[in-house]
Design an enzyme around this catalytic site. Sequence first.
Site, PDB file in Angstrom:
ATOM      1  N   ASP A 248      22.273   0.033 -38.544  1.00  0.00           N
ATOM      2  CA  ASP A 248      23.086  -1.180 -38.709  1.00  0.00           C
ATOM      3  C   ASP A 248      24.372  -1.142 -37.878  1.00  0.00           C
ATOM      4  O   ASP A 248      25.400  -1.686 -38.288  1.00  0.00           O
ATOM      5  CB  ASP A 248      23.442  -1.420 -40.189  1.00  0.00           C
ATOM      6  CG  ASP A 248      22.228  -1.408 -41.076  1.00  0.00           C
ATOM      7  OD1 ASP A 248      21.225  -2.010 -40.668  1.00  0.00           O
ATOM      8  OD2 ASP A 248      22.262  -0.785 -42.148  1.00  0.00           O
TER       9      ASP A 248
ATOM     10  N   LYS B 104      23.046  -2.979 -33.102  1.00  0.00           N
ATOM     11  CA  LYS B 104      22.254  -2.744 -31.880  1.00  0.00           C
ATOM     12  C   LYS B 104      21.620  -4.016 -31.355  1.00  0.00           C
ATOM     13  O   LYS B 104      21.505  -4.203 -30.148  1.00  0.00           O
ATOM     14  CB  LYS B 104      21.157  -1.702 -32.149  1.00  0.00           C
ATOM     15  CG  LYS B 104      21.687  -0.326 -32.486  1.00  0.00           C
ATOM     16  CD  LYS B 104      20.565   0.652 -32.749  1.00  0.00           C
ATOM     17  CE  LYS B 104      19.789   0.403 -34.026  1.00  0.00           C
ATOM     18  NZ  LYS B 104      20.538   0.556 -35.274  1.00  0.00           N
TER      19      LYS B 104
ATOM     20  N   GLY C 242      16.131  -4.143 -38.924  1.00  0.00           N
ATOM     21  CA  GLY C 242      16.495  -5.561 -38.906  1.00  0.00           C
ATOM     22  C   GLY C 242      17.535  -5.756 -37.826  1.00  0.00           C
ATOM     23  O   GLY C 242      18.668  -5.313 -37.966  1.00  0.00           O
ATOM     24  N   HIS C 243      17.137  -6.334 -36.700  1.00  0.00           N
ATOM     25  CA  HIS C 243      18.070  -6.540 -35.596  1.00  0.00           C
ATOM     26  C   HIS C 243      18.482  -8.010 -35.538  1.00  0.00           C
ATOM     27  O   HIS C 243      17.647  -8.881 -35.320  1.00  0.00           O
ATOM     28  CB  HIS C 243      17.429  -6.087 -34.267  1.00  0.00           C
ATOM     29  CG  HIS C 243      17.242  -4.593 -34.207  1.00  0.00           C
ATOM     30  ND1 HIS C 243      16.459  -3.969 -33.278  1.00  0.00           N
ATOM     31  CD2 HIS C 243      17.761  -3.601 -34.980  1.00  0.00           C
ATOM     32  CE1 HIS C 243      16.504  -2.658 -33.484  1.00  0.00           C
ATOM     33  NE2 HIS C 243      17.276  -2.421 -34.514  1.00  0.00           N
TER      34      HIS C 243
ATOM     35  N   GLN D 296      17.099   2.011 -36.553  1.00  0.00           N
ATOM     36  CA  GLN D 296      17.835   2.922 -37.454  1.00  0.00           C
ATOM     37  C   GLN D 296      18.929   3.663 -36.669  1.00  0.00           C
ATOM     38  O   GLN D 296      19.474   3.091 -35.742  1.00  0.00           O
ATOM     39  CB  GLN D 296      16.878   3.904 -38.159  1.00  0.00           C
ATOM     40  CG  GLN D 296      16.006   3.273 -39.225  1.00  0.00           C
ATOM     41  CD  GLN D 296      14.727   2.678 -38.691  1.00  0.00           C
ATOM     42  OE1 GLN D 296      14.049   3.273 -37.884  1.00  0.00           O
ATOM     43  NE2 GLN D 296      14.382   1.496 -39.138  1.00  0.00           N
TER      44      GLN D 296
HETATM   45  P1  IMP Z   1      12.620   3.968 -45.089  1.00  0.00           P
HETATM   46  O1  IMP Z   1      12.838   3.957 -43.621  1.00  0.00           O
HETATM   47  O2  IMP Z   1      12.222   2.621 -45.652  1.00  0.00           O
HETATM   48  O3  IMP Z   1      11.687   5.062 -45.521  1.00  0.00           O
HETATM   49  O4  IMP Z   1      14.030   4.310 -45.791  1.00  0.00           O
HETATM   50  C1  IMP Z   1      14.652   5.591 -45.685  1.00  0.00           C
HETATM   51  C2  IMP Z   1      16.167   5.444 -45.560  1.00  0.00           C
HETATM   52  O5  IMP Z   1      16.491   4.851 -44.299  1.00  0.00           O
HETATM   53  C3  IMP Z   1      16.798   4.537 -46.616  1.00  0.00           C
HETATM   54  O6  IMP Z   1      18.074   5.061 -46.940  1.00  0.00           O
HETATM   55  C4  IMP Z   1      16.952   3.203 -45.891  1.00  0.00           C
HETATM   56  O7  IMP Z   1      17.990   2.424 -46.449  1.00  0.00           O
HETATM   57  C5  IMP Z   1      17.294   3.689 -44.493  1.00  0.00           C
HETATM   58  N1  IMP Z   1      16.922   2.720 -43.452  1.00  0.00           N
HETATM   59  C6  IMP Z   1      15.692   2.444 -42.973  1.00  0.00           C
HETATM   60  N2  IMP Z   1      15.744   1.522 -42.005  1.00  0.00           N
HETATM   61  C7  IMP Z   1      17.034   1.224 -41.828  1.00  0.00           C
HETATM   62  C8  IMP Z   1      17.737   0.347 -40.926  1.00  0.00           C
HETATM   63  O8  IMP Z   1      17.155  -0.313 -40.059  1.00  0.00           O
HETATM   64  N3  IMP Z   1      19.090   0.321 -41.059  1.00  0.00           N
HETATM   65  C9  IMP Z   1      19.754   1.090 -41.965  1.00  0.00           C
HETATM   66  N4  IMP Z   1      19.149   1.917 -42.813  1.00  0.00           N
HETATM   67  C10 IMP Z   1      17.804   1.987 -42.746  1.00  0.00           C
END
Ligand code: IMP
Length: 428
Positions: free
Chosen positions: A15, A18, A42-43, A226
């Site tokens: 977040d 990007k 989520g971009h 991420q």
């Molecule tokens: P997962 O990727 O759904 O398995 O989540 C694992 C961890 O990564 C959690 O703490 C999510 O909130 C975090 N996470 C996954 N995708 C994003 C992203 O695009 N932005 C911020 N945090 C993310």
Amino acid sequence: MTKGNTVLIGMQWGDEGKGKIIDILAADVDYVVRYQGGNNAGHTVVIGDTQYVLHLIPSGILHPGKICIIGNGVVVDPWAILQEMNELTSRGIKIEGSLYISENAHLIMPYHKLLDIAKEEHRGTVKLGTTHRGIGPAYTDKIGRVGIKMVDLFDEEVFSEKLKRNVLEKNFLLEKMYGREGVKEEEIKKQYLEYAKLLKNFVADTSVMLNEAISAKKIILFEGAQGTMLDVDFGTYPYVTASNPISGGACTGAGVGPTVIDKVIGVVKAYTTRVGTGPFPTELEPELNEKLRLKGKEYGATTGRPRRCGWFDAVAVRYAVNINGAGNLAVTKLDVLDEADIIKICTGYKYNGKVFANFPSNIRIVEKCEPIYEDIEGWMEPTSHIRKYDELPEKTKKYLNKLEELVGAKISIISVGPKREQTIFLDK
Ligand code: IMP
């Protein structure tokens, strides 16, 4: 502005903003490639007064004529990508001939999503706060060598065989281990073979496509999702995602060699945020946290969850600069700090009387440490209208210089608002 093939990555916990930077850089490239993660990302991109939120499809799709690739390192939920394709098409964005998905990308199956939720509930007080999109279980199957790939959708016999074995195992887990209802093999088969028909024209050997493009001197932008601190190897494990967002992931996740990468740009927010659980040394106390959240509109683009907010953590970003080989930084949301009278930067962690200048591998230290701060006087004036570095307040420049000095990388882009034009370039 983007000279050569560039990897753009998040340097914090995701977040970082990007989407906007990718959108700007995409104007100068031929291909934009996602190489890891899935629709957990989520971009957000704002063009004029229109906002687009992309989860799987590279943000380059918003620039006509760019080729967008979803690499082998991404896990693809066919339902989610078809939704996103339909949404973009209905908004007049051309997909045919612009979007290609790797044959080798692994599929997110309905049982992955159910297992993601079940496992998360089963974790009790040590939840990871996943996005519930089935990301972790899909990568678990990939590494466990039982995953189903995009290419398998087009061979009914292979697909049916793999599905049968998986449903047997996953229903055992869902029913016996987690006390939930299992999935129905025939229903999934019918549904996924329908998806296959809709996706057929978009699936390709994207590694071959990319290597041909590189030979033809086309310019590629690799779009990380991420962030470094959520990387499965280098992040705050186990509170991480299940893939490698770091720059090294671009090679394994797209099928190109490291020698083709010319430049790595790290994106950092002028402060820090994190969604989900896990250690966050510079997290603010509730009142200031809420203030920064409201000012920065810090709510997840994928799940809508409120983000946890904190000061800039130079220990974490310096670590990310090294791991990614990031020579340049894009600093986003600088304007969010316009009204802060004192801005803090974390320069070290203190734990058990010892000072850590480098990011510790022991998660306990990251959880329990006390951040050491350096205070910087805030500039207390608006910056979102500024387009030239020289016109920034002197105190803002001081803050930016301090960040550069502490993390060891050069700032080349500064974002002072969500719109494309609210951007300051330093290397032009
Ligand atoms: P997962 O990727 O759904 O398995 O989540 C694992 C961890 O990564 C959690 O703490 C999510 O909130 C975090 N996470 C996954 N995708 C994003 C992203 O695009 N932005 C911020 N945090 C993310």
